[in-house]
Enzyme design. Structure first.
Site, short mmCIF file in Angstrom:
data_model
loop_
_atom_site.label_atom_id
_atom_site.label_comp_id
_atom_site.label_asym_id
_atom_site.label_seq_id
_atom_site.Cartn_x
_atom_site.Cartn_y
_atom_site.Cartn_z
N ASP A 83 122.63 38.45 38.99
CA ASP A 83 122.94 38.45 40.42
C ASP A 83 124.46 38.30 40.60
O ASP A 83 125.07 37.39 40.01
CB ASP A 83 122.20 37.25 41.04
N HIS A 189 124.75 34.47 52.67
CA HIS A 189 123.99 33.61 51.74
C HIS A 189 123.83 32.22 52.34
O HIS A 189 124.61 31.81 53.20
CB HIS A 189 124.74 33.50 50.41
N GLY A 224 120.89 37.83 50.95
CA GLY A 224 120.88 36.83 52.02
C GLY A 224 119.61 36.93 52.86
O GLY A 224 119.64 36.78 54.07
N ASP A 268 116.71 33.10 47.63
CA ASP A 268 117.05 31.90 46.86
C ASP A 268 116.92 30.66 47.74
O ASP A 268 116.20 29.70 47.41
CB ASP A 268 118.48 32.02 46.31
P1 13P Z 1 119.60 33.62 50.38
O1 13P Z 1 120.71 32.61 50.35
O2 13P Z 1 119.34 34.09 51.78
O3 13P Z 1 118.36 33.15 49.73
O4 13P Z 1 120.11 34.91 49.58
C1 13P Z 1 120.06 34.94 48.19
C2 13P Z 1 120.83 36.09 47.61
O5 13P Z 1 121.22 37.03 48.29
C3 13P Z 1 121.11 36.05 46.18
O6 13P Z 1 121.91 37.11 45.75
O1 G3H Z 2 123.88 34.80 45.89
C1 G3H Z 2 123.73 33.67 45.66
C2 G3H Z 2 122.51 33.05 45.08
O2 G3H Z 2 121.88 32.27 46.05
C3 G3H Z 2 122.85 32.27 43.85
O3 G3H Z 2 123.66 31.19 44.18
O4 G3H Z 2 125.69 31.16 42.69
O5 G3H Z 2 124.78 29.05 43.72
O6 G3H Z 2 123.57 30.22 41.86
P1 G3H Z 2 124.48 30.36 43.05
ZN ZN Z 3 123.35 37.83 47.15
#
Ligand code: 13P
Ligand code: G3H
Ligand code: ZN
Length: 342
Positions: A83, A189, A224, A268
């Site tokens: 990711d 996010h 997001g 997430d």
């Molecule tokens: P959320 O924060 O809305 O769960 O989005 C997660 C995301 O886009 C990870 O790449």
């Molecule tokens: O895009 C973000 C995801 O929610 C992952 O977040 O970088 O805190 O692991 P993180």
């Molecule tokens: Zn993302």
């Protein structure tokens, strides 16, 4: 079943007209929650790890947990996806580790915060496409930037500042040959996306629909996309948390996206909320407990419930058995012979 490429899952999802949730992992309990939800709903699944997750869990721990997942859930077609890769080097290190899909997020510079130029984005994405496709690995790219910097990825602001330009998106796919395209339609996010239930002023589904018209065969990705349900906010606050009331992306808007080319949906925050609420409840109600299993078990259950619900809502439930895994070497051959099209 070995890990499969994300391209295969998204091609299947396009054929079947459904979306596939991509759920973030940082530890064993989250992987277990996702795999149990996938088994219960018979879903193919994308498990994704950010750079932060890779450093938190350490690459080798993460890798062996994923190997365990494929051994213990052989009937579930599973993708391991990076990711928000911030550079070709980060993406290449994930490919070397065995990830079957990577995101090269060249919409931002390597710091994960500063919006980049179109030329930079094309250059780094093309470099990753060449390295990834040679091994059959899928590439997700991004054009336009999400808002917020709450969890370290995003251009800041409300999410309206760097919306994707549909004409530029069309050119970008031609210029890069990426497999999937993340677009910016006003989301951010984290938990604080919208200050009221979003309407067309702040969540630009019209932009998404226009992009799909121009790129009808490109797999679109919604980042997001947590819905930030009020029930999960309430549980946290009921047991001593302090969240301000907030709104996420309603599931019905995601479903509209799925009707318009969205094949991967990133979630997430909803899982983070579910885990935190469950742990707070145990701490609040039974402060005498100190065995981590007493609170990690309900946390795992709470996350599994959210993931299973999304799997049903996105339409991936029941689809696992339709997928006959294509080995990664065969995917590489298919890219070489240009049998996989953007
Ligand atoms: P959320 O924060 O809305 O769960 O989005 C997660 C995301 O886009 C990870 O790449
Ligand atoms: O895009 C973000 C995801 O929610 C992952 O977040 O970088 O805190 O692991 P993180
Ligand atoms: Zn993302």
């Amino acid at each position: 079943m070995p890990l499969v490429s994300m391209r295969q899952l998204l091609d299947e999802a396009a054929k079947g007209g459904y979306g596939v949730g991509a759920f973030n992992v940082n530890n064993m309990e989250q992987i277990q929650s996702i795999m149990e939800a996938a088994r219960e709903t018979e879903s193919p699944v994308i498990v994704q790890a950010s750079r932060g997750a890779r450093s938190y869990s350490q690459d080798r721990f993460l890798w062996h947990l994923m190997v365990a997942a494929t051994e213990l859930y052989p009937e579930i077609p599973t993708v391991l996806h990076l990711d928000h890769g911030n550079s070709p080097a980060t993406c290449k290190s994930a490919i070397d580790l065995g990830f079957t899909s990577v995101m090269m997020d060249g919409s931002l510079m390597e710091d994960g915060k500063t919006p980049s130029s179109y030329e930079h984005n094309v250059k780094v994405t093309r470099e990753v496409v060449a390295a990834a496709h040679a091994k059959g690995v899928t590439v997700e790219a991004e054009i336009g930037c999400l808002g917020g910097i709450e969890d370290g990825h995003g251009a800041g602001g409300s999410g309206m500042e760097h919306l994707t330009d549909p004409a530029q998106a069309e050119q970008f796919v031609k210029d890069t040959n990426c497999d999937a395209l993340a677009i910016a339609i006003g989301t951010s996010h984290g938990a604080y996306k919208f200050t009221r239930k979003p309407d067309g002023e702040v969540l630009k589904m019209d932009v998404l629909i226009e992009i799909h018209k121009r790129l009808p065969t490109t797999h679109l990705v919604m980042h997001g996309s947590s819905s930030v349900p009020k029930e999960l906010q309430d549980i946290i606050n009921q047991y001593g948390g302090k969240l301000k009331q907030t709104w996420g992306v309603p599931v019905e808007e995601i479903q509209l996206g799925i009707k318009n080319g969205v094949r991967k949906i990133n979630v997430d925050t909803d899982n983070r909320l579910a885990i935190t609420g469950a742990i707070r409840k145990v701490f609040f109600e039974t402060p005498e407990k100190f065995d981590p299993r007493d609170y990690l078990k309900p946390a795992r259950e709470a996350m599994k419930k959210v993931v299973a619900e999304r799997m049903v809502q996105f339409g991936q439930a029941g689809r696992a058995k339709e997928i006959k895994p294509i080995p990664m070497a065969e995917m590489a051959e298919m890219y070489k012979k240009q049998l996989v099209n953007a």
